[in-house]
Write an enzyme that holds these catalytic residues in place. Sequence first.
Site, PDB file in Angstrom:
ATOM      1  N   GLY A 189      -2.401  -2.359  -7.811  1.00 27.54           N
ATOM      2  CA  GLY A 189      -3.774  -2.065  -7.383  1.00 27.54           C
ATOM      3  C   GLY A 189      -4.344  -0.905  -8.183  1.00 27.54           C
TER       4      GLY A 189
ATOM      5  N   ARG B  48       6.013 -23.087  -9.762  1.00 27.76           N
ATOM      6  CA  ARG B  48       7.407 -22.662  -9.700  1.00 27.76           C
ATOM      7  C   ARG B  48       7.427 -21.174 -10.060  1.00 27.76           C
ATOM      8  NH1 ARG B  48      12.104 -23.457 -12.981  1.00 27.76           N
ATOM      9  NH2 ARG B  48      10.806 -24.063 -14.723  1.00 27.76           N
TER      10      ARG B  48
ATOM     11  N   GLY C  76       2.245   2.049  -9.263  1.00 28.20           N
ATOM     12  CA  GLY C  76       2.840   2.495  -8.008  1.00 28.20           C
ATOM     13  C   GLY C  76       4.284   2.031  -7.937  1.00 28.20           C
ATOM     14  N   ASP C  77       4.865   2.047  -6.729  1.00 32.26           N
ATOM     15  CA  ASP C  77       6.294   1.747  -6.634  1.00 32.26           C
ATOM     16  C   ASP C  77       6.655   0.356  -7.151  1.00 32.26           C
ATOM     17  OD1 ASP C  77       5.052   0.578  -4.490  1.00 32.26           O
ATOM     18  OD2 ASP C  77       6.602   1.104  -3.032  1.00 32.26           O
ATOM     19  N   GLY C  78       5.795  -0.640  -6.890  1.00 32.06           N
ATOM     20  CA  GLY C  78       6.082  -2.007  -7.356  1.00 32.06           C
ATOM     21  C   GLY C  78       6.144  -2.085  -8.875  1.00 32.06           C
ATOM     22  N   THR C  79       5.131  -1.543  -9.525  1.00 31.32           N
ATOM     23  CA  THR C  79       5.060  -1.608 -10.995  1.00 31.32           C
ATOM     24  C   THR C  79       6.153  -0.748 -11.622  1.00 31.32           C
ATOM     25  OG1 THR C  79       2.686  -1.931 -10.795  1.00 31.32           O
ATOM     26  CG2 THR C  79       3.491  -1.271 -12.958  1.00 31.32           C
TER      27      THR C  79
ATOM     28  N   THR D 102      -1.218   5.838  -7.267  1.00 36.49           N
ATOM     29  CA  THR D 102      -1.543   5.073  -6.067  1.00 36.49           C
ATOM     30  C   THR D 102      -2.322   5.938  -5.090  1.00 36.49           C
ATOM     31  OG1 THR D 102      -0.733   4.060  -4.017  1.00 36.49           O
ATOM     32  CG2 THR D 102       0.803   5.486  -5.114  1.00 36.49           C
ATOM     33  N   ILE D 103      -3.289   5.310  -4.444  1.00 38.71           N
ATOM     34  CA  ILE D 103      -4.040   6.037  -3.412  1.00 38.71           C
ATOM     35  C   ILE D 103      -3.160   6.264  -2.180  1.00 38.71           C
ATOM     36  CG2 ILE D 103      -6.260   5.103  -4.198  1.00 38.71           C
ATOM     37  CD1 ILE D 103      -6.184   3.424  -1.500  1.00 38.71           C
ATOM     38  N   ASP D 104      -2.028   5.541  -2.082  1.00 33.59           N
ATOM     39  CA  ASP D 104      -1.169   5.654  -0.900  1.00 33.59           C
ATOM     40  C   ASP D 104      -0.296   6.920  -0.934  1.00 33.59           C
ATOM     41  OD1 ASP D 104      -2.194   3.130  -0.445  1.00 33.59           O
ATOM     42  OD2 ASP D 104      -0.387   2.081  -1.103  1.00 33.59           O
TER      43      ASP D 104
ATOM     44  N   ASP E 261       2.694   7.244  -2.028  1.00 34.92           N
ATOM     45  CA  ASP E 261       4.013   6.932  -1.473  1.00 34.92           C
ATOM     46  C   ASP E 261       5.130   6.841  -2.522  1.00 34.92           C
ATOM     47  OD1 ASP E 261       3.128   4.628  -2.666  1.00 34.92           O
ATOM     48  OD2 ASP E 261       3.533   3.307  -0.968  1.00 34.92           O
TER      49      ASP E 261
ATOM     50  N   ARG F  85     -20.092   7.100  21.328  1.00 35.23           N
ATOM     51  CA  ARG F  85     -19.176   5.978  21.097  1.00 35.23           C
ATOM     52  C   ARG F  85     -17.812   6.456  20.620  1.00 35.23           C
ATOM     53  NH1 ARG F  85     -23.548   2.373  17.728  1.00 35.23           N
ATOM     54  NH2 ARG F  85     -24.252   1.107  19.487  1.00 35.23           N
TER      55      ARG F  85
ATOM     56  N   GLY G 206      -3.202   2.615   2.882  1.00 36.95           N
ATOM     57  CA  GLY G 206      -1.989   3.435   2.779  1.00 36.95           C
ATOM     58  C   GLY G 206      -0.709   2.626   2.852  1.00 36.95           C
ATOM     59  N   ARG G 207      -0.865   1.342   3.139  1.00 35.95           N
ATOM     60  CA  ARG G 207       0.285   0.457   3.293  1.00 35.95           C
ATOM     61  C   ARG G 207       1.269   1.005   4.326  1.00 35.95           C
ATOM     62  NH1 ARG G 207       0.826  -3.808  -0.369  1.00 35.95           N
ATOM     63  NH2 ARG G 207      -0.150  -2.785  -2.123  1.00 35.95           N
TER      64      ARG G 207
ATOM     65  N   ARG H  21     -16.850   1.053  18.191  1.00 36.95           N
ATOM     66  CA  ARG H  21     -17.144   0.342  16.945  1.00 36.95           C
ATOM     67  C   ARG H  21     -15.988   0.575  15.980  1.00 36.95           C
ATOM     68  NH1 ARG H  21     -20.446  -1.265  19.907  1.00 36.95           N
ATOM     69  NH2 ARG H  21     -22.698  -1.502  19.624  1.00 36.95           N
TER      70      ARG H  21
ATOM     71  N   HIS I  69     -11.516  -1.469   0.302  1.00 37.89           N
ATOM     72  CA  HIS I  69     -11.369  -1.144  -1.119  1.00 37.89           C
ATOM     73  C   HIS I  69     -12.344  -0.102  -1.626  1.00 37.89           C
ATOM     74  CE1 HIS I  69      -9.010  -4.745  -0.608  1.00 37.89           C
ATOM     75  NE2 HIS I  69      -8.345  -4.382  -1.700  1.00 37.89           N
TER      76      HIS I  69
HETATM   77  O1  F6P Z   1      -1.368   0.191  -2.640  1.00 35.48           O
HETATM   78  C1  F6P Z   1      -2.733   0.406  -2.705  1.00 35.48           C
HETATM   79  C2  F6P Z   1      -3.453  -0.435  -1.698  1.00 35.48           C
HETATM   80  O2  F6P Z   1      -4.838  -0.154  -1.760  1.00 35.48           O
HETATM   81  C3  F6P Z   1      -2.942  -0.316  -0.273  1.00 35.48           C
HETATM   82  O3  F6P Z   1      -3.380   0.860   0.360  1.00 35.48           O
HETATM   83  C4  F6P Z   1      -3.452  -1.594   0.342  1.00 35.48           C
HETATM   84  O4  F6P Z   1      -2.648  -2.002   1.420  1.00 35.48           O
HETATM   85  C5  F6P Z   1      -3.321  -2.573  -0.794  1.00 35.48           C
HETATM   86  O5  F6P Z   1      -3.286  -1.819  -1.993  1.00 35.48           O
HETATM   87  C6  F6P Z   1      -4.428  -3.578  -0.884  1.00 35.48           C
HETATM   88  O6  F6P Z   1      -4.130  -4.457  -1.918  1.00 35.48           O
HETATM   89  P1  F6P Z   1      -5.121  -5.567  -2.476  1.00 35.48           P
HETATM   90  O7  F6P Z   1      -5.970  -4.906  -3.520  1.00 35.48           O
HETATM   91  O8  F6P Z   1      -4.208  -6.587  -3.035  1.00 35.48           O
HETATM   92  O9  F6P Z   1      -5.950  -6.043  -1.336  1.00 35.48           O
END
Ligand code: F6P
Length: 363
Positions: free
Chosen positions: A13, A93, A118-121, A141-143, A145, A178, A186-187, A281, A287
């Site tokens: 992301g 596949r 981020g961690d995945g990449t 990453t904005i998270d 983490d 309200r 933040g996942r 509300r 995003h």
């Molecule tokens: O890891 C960054 C992040 O914005 C998370 O906070 C969120 O859960 C995810 O990516 C959203 O991913 P996508 O862009 O695939 O909707």
Amino acid sequence: MKPKRIGITTGGGDAPGLNAVIRAVVKTAAIDYGAEVIGIEDGFDGLLRAGGVHTLTPGDVRGILPRGGTILGTASRGNPFARKVVQPDGATRVVDMSDEVLAAIVALNLDALIVIGGDGTLRIALELKHKGCPVVGVPKTIDNDVGGTEVTFGFDTALNTATEAIDKLHTTAESHHRAMVVELMGRDAGFLALHAGVAGGADVILIPELPFLFESVCRKVCERASRGSKFSILAVAEGAHPKGEDPIYSIAGDEVRVARLGGIGTLVGRIIGERCQTETRVTVLGHVQRGGGPTPFDRWLATRYGAAAVRLAMRGGFGRMVALQYSTITDIPLEEALAVPKRVDLSSDGMLTARGLGICFGD
Ligand code: F6P
């Protein structure tokens, strides 16, 4: 021998500050070392198609420092070790195309590859390193983490956006008496909700690290009403979940795509509305948190990370990631960064401070 041709790619992301890293890498490589930088488009995908790479000169990165997004493009589902490929018969596949990626790196004569992610990449970068690729990581990453670094770039900008949103919800919440629920990204980490919640003066903060009880959340909202505060602000991390229950996903994952979180804000809003007789509300910020230009802090951090990544590559520090520790840029093995996912420490001073202010965490 110092690298002469450095590849650079942005994966996963996007996050504000990616362009600032790219700019710093290109300028540092050219000005400090006379090295060439090759931009790879859309994560690793650019290595798997014709025309997916191009040279980046200092002229090409002029003016991109304040721009959000990434001039290289990115791919959330771009894991070369697990790519969905459509077969001639139309069926899909999942195949491992990491050898093709490595062959492309060799064919391009890249003697270093800077992977911003981020961690995945970064995990993909580590696997490529195990297969002999000279990678250097930059934590994005904005998270916030990624382990081993105090902060990732992108977090501060998202925090600003989230705090501004809470500030705006505050004024309308007060006018209409309200409860306002804002679901934040933040996942599985609660940094964004915790920091924005405290910075925005939220009454309730729900984070994934601390499963909550609806009774406790509702008690807080009702108590405020009985004391004359007829509005409440609830900052809810997308990964927050009630005790004993799983997080809520809006889309299931598969071998290639990670499951997408979403829906907890709506549930919290519904329960509060029912149990507290408070008009409620829900805002899902989504995003917006990833968009826009980086804050000065993120420009500063991203620029330092980019320049440090080039210096690290020049020292032959492959398989390592630049990191911020004690306000200084250093570098650590990718294994260390990925060993333990970074999560909110429930005994940290930030949590103690928030609790001391009377913020409810639903526990
Ligand atoms: O890891 C960054 C992040 O914005 C998370 O906070 C969120 O859960 C995810 O990516 C959203 O991913 P996508 O862009 O695939 O909707």
